[in-house]
Design a protein around this motif. Sequence first.
Motif, PDB file in Angstrom:
ATOM      1  N   UNK A   1       0.972  -1.158   0.144  1.00  0.00           N
ATOM      2  CA  UNK A   1       0.005  -0.143   0.078  1.00  0.00           C
ATOM      3  C   UNK A   1       0.752   1.051   0.042  1.00  0.00           C
ATOM      4  N   UNK A   2       0.413   2.037  -0.819  1.00  0.00           N
ATOM      5  CA  UNK A   2       1.337   3.536  -0.745  1.00  0.00           C
ATOM      6  C   UNK A   2       0.642   4.363   0.087  1.00  0.00           C
ATOM      7  N   UNK A   3       1.384   4.716   1.108  1.00  0.00           N
ATOM      8  CA  UNK A   3       1.145   5.554   2.246  1.00  0.00           C
ATOM      9  C   UNK A   3       0.658   7.159   1.728  1.00  0.00           C
ATOM     10  N   UNK A   4       1.348   7.520   0.617  1.00  0.00           N
ATOM     11  CA  UNK A   4       1.146   9.028   0.102  1.00  0.00           C
ATOM     12  C   UNK A   4       2.038   9.998   0.741  1.00  0.00           C
ATOM     13  N   UNK A   5       3.155   9.312   1.170  1.00  0.00           N
ATOM     14  CA  UNK A   5       4.094  10.215   1.886  1.00  0.00           C
ATOM     15  C   UNK A   5       5.047  10.936   1.121  1.00  0.00           C
ATOM     16  N   UNK A   6       5.241  10.511  -0.155  1.00  0.00           N
ATOM     17  CA  UNK A   6       6.328  10.993  -1.032  1.00  0.00           C
ATOM     18  C   UNK A   6       6.245  12.423  -1.009  1.00  0.00           C
ATOM     19  N   UNK A   7       7.388  13.221  -0.463  1.00  0.00           N
ATOM     20  CA  UNK A   7       7.352  14.608  -0.559  1.00  0.00           C
ATOM     21  C   UNK A   7       6.590  15.437   0.228  1.00  0.00           C
ATOM     22  N   UNK A   8       6.147  14.721   1.214  1.00  0.00           N
ATOM     23  CA  UNK A   8       5.539  15.511   2.304  1.00  0.00           C
ATOM     24  C   UNK A   8       6.342  15.888   3.395  1.00  0.00           C
ATOM     25  N   UNK A   9       6.232  16.874   4.066  1.00  0.00           N
ATOM     26  CA  UNK A   9       7.145  17.314   5.149  1.00  0.00           C
ATOM     27  C   UNK A   9       6.640  17.602   6.376  1.00  0.00           C
ATOM     28  N   UNK A  10       7.455  16.833   7.278  1.00  0.00           N
ATOM     29  CA  UNK A  10       7.112  16.785   8.797  1.00  0.00           C
ATOM     30  C   UNK A  10       8.217  17.188   9.644  1.00  0.00           C
ATOM     31  N   UNK A  11       7.673  17.580  10.727  1.00  0.00           N
ATOM     32  CA  UNK A  11       8.645  17.991  11.973  1.00  0.00           C
ATOM     33  C   UNK A  11       8.786  16.871  12.954  1.00  0.00           C
ATOM     34  N   UNK A  12       9.793  16.127  13.216  1.00  0.00           N
ATOM     35  CA  UNK A  12       9.646  15.302  14.383  1.00  0.00           C
ATOM     36  C   UNK A  12      10.671  15.825  15.418  1.00  0.00           C
ATOM     37  N   UNK A  13      10.274  16.022  16.500  1.00  0.00           N
ATOM     38  CA  UNK A  13      10.829  16.768  17.584  1.00  0.00           C
ATOM     39  C   UNK A  13      11.605  15.320  18.622  1.00  0.00           C
ATOM     40  N   UNK A  14      12.469  15.657  19.449  1.00  0.00           N
ATOM     41  CA  UNK A  14      13.165  14.586  19.905  1.00  0.00           C
ATOM     42  C   UNK A  14      13.489  13.362  19.187  1.00  0.00           C
ATOM     43  N   UNK A  15      13.989  13.492  18.067  1.00  0.00           N
ATOM     44  CA  UNK A  15      14.210  12.508  16.988  1.00  0.00           C
ATOM     45  C   UNK A  15      15.582  11.910  16.556  1.00  0.00           C
ATOM     46  N   UNK A  16      16.541  12.555  17.627  1.00  0.00           N
ATOM     47  CA  UNK A  16      17.905  12.086  17.373  1.00  0.00           C
ATOM     48  C   UNK A  16      18.067  10.347  17.922  1.00  0.00           C
ATOM     49  N   UNK A  17      17.047   9.944  18.632  1.00  0.00           N
ATOM     50  CA  UNK A  17      17.206   8.629  19.093  1.00  0.00           C
ATOM     51  C   UNK A  17      15.701   8.268  19.576  1.00  0.00           C
ATOM     52  N   UNK A  18      15.657   7.013  19.887  1.00  0.00           N
ATOM     53  CA  UNK A  18      14.193   6.278  20.308  1.00  0.00           C
ATOM     54  C   UNK A  18      13.199   6.454  19.496  1.00  0.00           C
ATOM     55  N   UNK A  19      12.000   6.880  20.049  1.00  0.00           N
ATOM     56  CA  UNK A  19      10.964   6.670  19.265  1.00  0.00           C
ATOM     57  C   UNK A  19      10.624   7.516  18.118  1.00  0.00           C
TER      58      UNK A  19
END
Length: 251
Positions: A1-19
Amino acid sequence: MDLGLKDRVYVVTGASRGLGHASAKALVAEGAKVVVSSRDAKAAEDAAVELGPQAVGVAADNADPTAPDMLIAAARAHFGGFDGVLVSVGGPAPGWAADNTDEQWRTAFESVFLGAVRMARAAAAALPEGGVIGFVLSGSVHEPIPGLTISNGLRPGLAGFAKSLANEVGPQGIRVVGLLPGRIDTDRVRELDTLSGDPAAARAGSEARIPLRRYGAPEEFGRAAAFLLSPAASYVTGVMVPVDGGARHGF
């Protein structure tokens, strides 16, 4: 299934490790572009280098009131858009009701609670229709976890905020979701097991109470997060989704 995420832009905080890092990795694997943040500038940069050219690292503290606008601006400057955010922060100090200090409560409130609220409010004002706001919370939303009193106090409040926000921004076509990790094999969970004095026994005891009889892998959590943040989950909002191997006792 294509999730439709190609070229979408997200911010992910606390993303240097873990979840947070596992979630950013899953988003990138599906074609998304991500701004990953950490309080440590080098950790943020190293995480982005690992993820490749679809990622950029930004030093930001969730407790800093200026962080949300800075991260959203970074997403637009580097990748030309902003489609969603996953708010992930390190867990607050462990302890019991009689032991946790006022300072520990204040510190956790600023980063875990108020920082998440600020990020979500800024995102809600900036996202287009089809945008999404995700929160990494905890199974303590539904059931207190012994020895994590501060988390037990703050996470359910954030879940309530997320539900309220979902109702408010839904008419704009913006979704809000929460993920409730159980025993995922991260540094944080291993540290908590170590506090027992016998980490192997603590892990064995926890695994015995999980229907799947094992800890989850960070990648398993990341894939769940990527789906919920994706257009493929376009009719999912206002819910708290356990990612816990069946550990939650309720439906």
